[in-house]
Design a protein around this motif. Sequence first.
Motif, mmCIF file in Angstrom:
data_model
loop_
_atom_site.group_PDB
_atom_site.id
_atom_site.type_symbol
_atom_site.label_atom_id
_atom_site.label_comp_id
_atom_site.label_asym_id
_atom_site.label_seq_id
_atom_site.Cartn_x
_atom_site.Cartn_y
_atom_site.Cartn_z
ATOM 1 N N GLU A 52 40.541 33.845 52.288
ATOM 2 C CA GLU A 52 39.437 34.818 52.037
ATOM 3 C C GLU A 52 37.961 34.469 52.023
ATOM 4 O OE1 GLU A 52 42.167 37.578 49.077
ATOM 5 O OE2 GLU A 52 41.328 35.701 48.175
ATOM 6 N N GLY A 122 32.839 43.284 46.623
ATOM 7 C CA GLY A 122 34.174 43.508 46.634
ATOM 8 C C GLY A 122 34.885 42.317 46.949
ATOM 9 N N PRO A 123 34.740 41.656 48.089
ATOM 10 C CA PRO A 123 35.235 40.275 48.522
ATOM 11 C C PRO A 123 34.934 39.137 47.653
ATOM 12 C CG PRO A 123 34.567 41.455 50.387
ATOM 13 C CD PRO A 123 33.912 42.258 49.233
ATOM 14 N N SER A 125 34.155 39.424 44.381
ATOM 15 C CA SER A 125 34.621 39.299 43.143
ATOM 16 C C SER A 125 36.137 38.982 43.255
ATOM 17 C CB SER A 125 34.801 40.896 42.491
ATOM 18 O OG SER A 125 33.297 41.301 42.246
ATOM 19 N N ARG A 126 36.765 39.316 44.249
ATOM 20 C CA ARG A 126 38.248 38.982 44.547
ATOM 21 C C ARG A 126 38.327 37.406 44.634
ATOM 22 N NH1 ARG A 126 38.476 43.663 47.760
ATOM 23 N NH2 ARG A 126 37.900 42.586 49.726
ATOM 24 N N ASP A 129 37.821 35.936 41.148
ATOM 25 C CA ASP A 129 39.225 35.977 40.292
ATOM 26 C C ASP A 129 40.182 35.140 40.848
ATOM 27 O OD1 ASP A 129 37.945 38.073 38.952
ATOM 28 O OD2 ASP A 129 38.819 39.631 40.177
ATOM 29 N N ARG A 130 40.343 34.800 42.071
ATOM 30 C CA ARG A 130 41.196 33.939 42.991
ATOM 31 C C ARG A 130 41.112 32.565 42.405
ATOM 32 N NH1 ARG A 130 44.949 37.294 45.267
ATOM 33 N NH2 ARG A 130 43.571 37.953 46.903
#
Length: 213
Positions: A52, A122-123, A125-126, A129-130
């Motif tokens: 990611e 979006g990416p 934020s992911r 969180d990851r």
Amino acid sequence: MDFKLWELLRHCVLVYMILELQWRPVVSAPEEHKSCSDLLSTISLSKLLHHEAKDLLKHYITFHGPRSNSSTEDVPDSTVSGVNVSEKLQDVYVKNELFRLHVLKVVQHHSEIFLNKEPVVGPLSRVKDRLLYHSIKVKHLLAGFFPDVPLPSKPALPRLTAGHTYAKKEYGWLVLVRLRDWEEHVLQLLEEMKNMCGQQRLKRLLHTFNSLL
């Protein structure tokens, strides 16, 4: 029992245990082997985070254009430091939190400067969180493999010198590059730690073999 038959039986048991050590997957028992199970799940999470981070960097460069090879002391380096596994894992725990805070700052910068936030926010934020979940997994590894080693204190919020828009773009680019490279080093450490699980299994097998003598 005939001595030769007994020796043959012992030999067969030893061969079986060696084959089991080489080919049997690591399966965690409820308590004793939980740390190895945590390690395998952390490796899977780290691989996902690395993928990611690379994908996010591509989105960021597509949106902002190629960046220069600038550097700043504001962003943590991508190394994993320490003289042994426990120290390296402690360093991973601290830098994990640092990178999470820096990614959060990149999210804030991007949201403040650009009206068209996708496909970057979006990416971002992911990944943020990851990283939080990744920190929890590393904490479990420290507690499981090194219960006597104290958990490091979490770092303070980063103080940034980037002020104007271009500097913030450069800052975000550097954060993502170093996050990607850092995760590669984290994966190397976690793969090395798999040997510790193999050693634990070998001890169990030797104990079983000795009990048959």
